[in-house]
Structure formats: structure tokens, C-alpha cells
Design a protein around this motif. Structure first.
Motif, PDB file in Angstrom:
ATOM      1  N   ILE A 121       0.835  -1.202   0.000  1.00  0.00           N
ATOM      2  CA  ILE A 121       0.000   0.000   0.000  1.00  0.00           C
ATOM      3  C   ILE A 121       0.871   1.255   0.000  1.00  0.00           C
ATOM      4  O   ILE A 121       0.620   2.214  -0.725  1.00  0.00           O
ATOM      5  N   ALA A 122       1.929   1.217   0.816  1.00  0.00           N
ATOM      6  CA  ALA A 122       2.870   2.339   0.829  1.00  0.00           C
ATOM      7  C   ALA A 122       3.563   2.486  -0.520  1.00  0.00           C
ATOM      8  O   ALA A 122       3.785   3.607  -0.996  1.00  0.00           O
ATOM      9  N   ALA A 123       3.887   1.364  -1.159  1.00  0.00           N
ATOM     10  CA  ALA A 123       4.529   1.419  -2.476  1.00  0.00           C
ATOM     11  C   ALA A 123       3.588   2.010  -3.517  1.00  0.00           C
ATOM     12  O   ALA A 123       4.014   2.782  -4.388  1.00  0.00           O
ATOM     13  N   LEU A 124       2.309   1.659  -3.443  1.00  0.00           N
ATOM     14  CA  LEU A 124       1.328   2.235  -4.372  1.00  0.00           C
ATOM     15  C   LEU A 124       1.230   3.744  -4.178  1.00  0.00           C
ATOM     16  O   LEU A 124       1.127   4.511  -5.153  1.00  0.00           O
ATOM     17  N   PHE A 125       1.244   4.176  -2.917  1.00  0.00           N
ATOM     18  CA  PHE A 125       1.201   5.608  -2.649  1.00  0.00           C
ATOM     19  C   PHE A 125       2.443   6.299  -3.211  1.00  0.00           C
ATOM     20  O   PHE A 125       2.358   7.383  -3.799  1.00  0.00           O
ATOM     21  N   ALA A 126       3.604   5.674  -3.045  1.00  0.00           N
ATOM     22  CA  ALA A 126       4.842   6.236  -3.596  1.00  0.00           C
ATOM     23  C   ALA A 126       4.768   6.322  -5.116  1.00  0.00           C
ATOM     24  O   ALA A 126       5.268   7.282  -5.724  1.00  0.00           O
ATOM     25  N   LEU A 127       4.124   5.335  -5.746  1.00  0.00           N
ATOM     26  CA  LEU A 127       3.961   5.357  -7.208  1.00  0.00           C
ATOM     27  C   LEU A 127       3.065   6.514  -7.635  1.00  0.00           C
ATOM     28  O   LEU A 127       3.348   7.193  -8.631  1.00  0.00           O
ATOM     29  N   VAL A 128       1.987   6.740  -6.892  1.00  0.00           N
ATOM     30  CA  VAL A 128       1.093   7.865  -7.202  1.00  0.00           C
ATOM     31  C   VAL A 128       1.849   9.188  -7.089  1.00  0.00           C
ATOM     32  O   VAL A 128       1.733  10.075  -7.946  1.00  0.00           O
ATOM     33  N   VAL A 129       2.632   9.329  -6.023  1.00  0.00           N
ATOM     34  CA  VAL A 129       3.425  10.548  -5.824  1.00  0.00           C
ATOM     35  C   VAL A 129       4.440  10.713  -6.957  1.00  0.00           C
ATOM     36  O   VAL A 129       4.634  11.824  -7.478  1.00  0.00           O
ATOM     37  N   LEU A 130       5.066   9.617  -7.361  1.00  0.00           N
ATOM     38  CA  LEU A 130       6.039   9.669  -8.449  1.00  0.00           C
ATOM     39  C   LEU A 130       5.376  10.115  -9.742  1.00  0.00           C
ATOM     40  O   LEU A 130       5.880  11.006 -10.442  1.00  0.00           O
ATOM     41  N   ASP A 131       4.230   9.525 -10.080  1.00  0.00           N
ATOM     42  CA  ASP A 131       3.522   9.896 -11.314  1.00  0.00           C
ATOM     43  C   ASP A 131       3.109  11.363 -11.295  1.00  0.00           C
ATOM     44  O   ASP A 131       3.222  12.071 -12.298  1.00  0.00           O
ATOM     45  N   ALA A 132       2.612  11.825 -10.139  1.00  0.00           N
ATOM     46  CA  ALA A 132       2.173  13.220 -10.030  1.00  0.00           C
ATOM     47  C   ALA A 132       3.340  14.182 -10.240  1.00  0.00           C
ATOM     48  O   ALA A 132       3.196  15.214 -10.914  1.00  0.00           O
TER      49      ALA A 132
END
Length: 286
Positions: A132-143
Motif C-alpha cells: 500500500i505504501a509502495a502504491l502511494f509512492a507510485l502515485v506521488v512519483l507519477d504526479a
């Protein structure tokens, strides 16, 4: 005759997981404190600095009939580009660390003795939280990738967030809202600044849709790989099938949610005015 026996080798300390775990809080701190210190132009990095600089710069741009962005606006766009470029590096490293920790934890779970209930529960809890934390990091990276590609629209919230706009800016915002609703056209004239704002806002959401589409394809591909491995796993190996099934389900859900996000951003890109109007009214978001 004396025989020499080699003493048992000491168990290796799990240095890699410890180092990765230590990197997580360090990267969080770097993500928050790094950009203002590394992006240059310290005055803009101070509290309220961007708001204080962008508001008068946009007023001057609005009043100008020059279609090109004035130096004051370009300075802020360049700064915001550097700011988010730094965040890309930190977020990418965070994503790598979290994925590596997730893989290590689930491998440890598969090797754990079934009798070690306490350790198993700890591994499962951490193994669920880390993806879940990795998914959040991916969202932040994409943004941040998107904002680096098209920085100008990411400055628009500074016009309406924080302190109330001064009368001059309030007048400019009122004109922008009127133009965007089509209720006020002064001889068909549209300020170049508004044309730029609408065009860049559309481009922002176009890039966001493209980045999200790439992420969606990656999730879909991962889901296919995981479910194939799930199908090939022995039925007796319940732990392996459980891990593969869990990650396969997460990948499917992530792909579907990302697809919805792609459609939403394509819709905004095709007709950006309503969403830009909502943003300037303080009721919209990116």
C-alpha cells in the motif's frame, strides 16, 4: 589422532533489510525538506514565497498583450520544474526501497515455519502495509513526473489557496471566471494569459493521462504474470498461492482504478475550461 572441527558459522545479520528500513524515514524527510534547499532561489522556498511571487506575476501577465510568459512567470515555472524534478528522484528511490522490502518480507513469509505464529502475523501485517505504501509512492512519483513535464498549471492553486487575494488579483480572477463561463467577451478578445492557462491546463491533463495509461498497462501486465503463476502453483502450496493471489488481486484493482483515472483526465483535457473554472473558484483540484 585429534580431529579439528569447524565451529558453526555465525548467522549473517540481515544488513540489507535493516538498511532499507532505515532509508524509509530518511527519504520521507528528504522529500519534505530537500526541494526548498536544493531547487535554488531560497526566497521562493520560504513559507508563502511562491504565493507572494506568483500572484503579482500573473496579474502582470494578464495585463500584458504579449503571448509569451514574462520573466517573472518563467522564473516560477523553472523553479517549480526543479522542485518537482528533485521530488521525482526521491519518490523513485522510495518506490524501489518499498518494493524491495515487500519482496523480502513475502519471501521470508514463505520460508517461515508454520509454528511461528507471532512472526508469521508480523510478516503478513508488514507485507500488506508495504505494498500500500509502495502504491502511494507510485502515485506521488507519477504526479511529480506530470508536474515536471507541465509546471505552469501546478502554480494555479497559489492564486486561490492561502490568504485572500488582493483587490487587483481578485479583479483578474473575476475576469478569468467570466471568460471561462463565456458570460463576458470584450469584443471577442481573450487575454493571452488566459489562452496560455487553458492550453497548459489541457496539456497538464493530457500528460497525466499518458503517464497514468503507462502505469495502467504495467499493472495489467503484472496481474497477468501473477495470475499465471497462481494457476501453475501446486494446490498444496497454499502459502505461495495466497501470496500470488493477494498481489494479483491488488494489481487488477490498481489497473481498473488507473483506467478510470485515465478516462477522467482525457475528459478534462478535451474540455479544460469547466475544471479550470472550478479550480479558480476554489472548488476544483488536479
Amino acid at each position: 589422532m585429534t580431529t579439528m572441527t569447524t565451529p558453526p558459522r555465525a548467522r549473517a545479520r540481515p544488513a540489507a533489510p535493516i538498511a532499507l528500513i532505515a532509508m524509509v524515514p530518511a527519504l520521507v524527510i528528504a522529500f519534505v525538506l530537500g526541494p526548498p534547499r536544493l531547487a535554488g532561489d531560497r526566497a521562493l522556498g520560504e513559507r508563502g514565497g511562491m504565493e507572494a511571487a506568483f500572484r503579482p506575476a500573473l496579474v502582470d501577465y494578464w495585463r500584458s498583450r504579449d503571448p509569451g510568459q514574462p520573466p517573472a512567470v518563467q522564473r516560477l515555472v523553472d523553479y517549480w520544474f526543479r522542485w518537482h524534478l528533485i521530488k521525482i528522484g526521491i519518490a523513485a528511490l522510495m518506490l524501489i526501497v518499498l518494493v524491495a522490502l515487500t519482496v523480502m518480507l513475502w519471501r521470508a513469509f514463505l520460508r517461515t515455519d508454520r509454528r511461528g505464529a507471532g512472526r508469521t502475523a508480523a510478516l503478513v501485517s508488514a507485507g500488506v502495509a508495504l505494498p500500500i505504501a509502495a502504491l502511494f509512492a507510485l502515485v506521488v512519483l507519477d504526479a511529480n513526473i506530470n508536474t515536471t513535464a507541465v509546471p505552469f498549471p501546478a502554480l494555479f492553486p497559489f492564486l486561490v489557496d492561502g490568504a485572500a487575494p488582493d483587490p487587483v488579483l481578485a479583479g483578474v480572477l473575476e475576469q478569468a471566471r467570466a471568460q471561462l463561463t463565456g458570460s463576458h467577451l470584450t469584443g471577442g478578445y481573450t487575454p493571452p494569459a488566459l489562452d496560455d492557462m487553458v492550453g497548459e491546463f489541457a496539456r497538464y491533463h493530457t500528460v497525466l493521462a499518458v503517464v497514468a495509461a503507462g502505469t495502467m498497462v504495467a499493472f495489467a501486465g503484472l496481474a497477468v504474470v501473477l495470475w499465471r503463476r497462481f494457476a501453475r502453483a501446486a494446490r498444496a502450496d497454499r502459502r505461495t498461492r495466497g501470496v500470488l493471489g493477494w498481489f494479483g488481486a491488488v494489481a487488477v484493482v490498481a489497473a481498473v482504478l488507473t483506467a478510470v483515472f485515465v478516462v477522467a483526465n482525457v475528459t478534462v483535457a478535451l474540455d479544460p475550461a469547466p475544471d479550470l473554472l472550478a479550480l479558480l473558484n476554489g472548488s476544483g483540484d488536479f
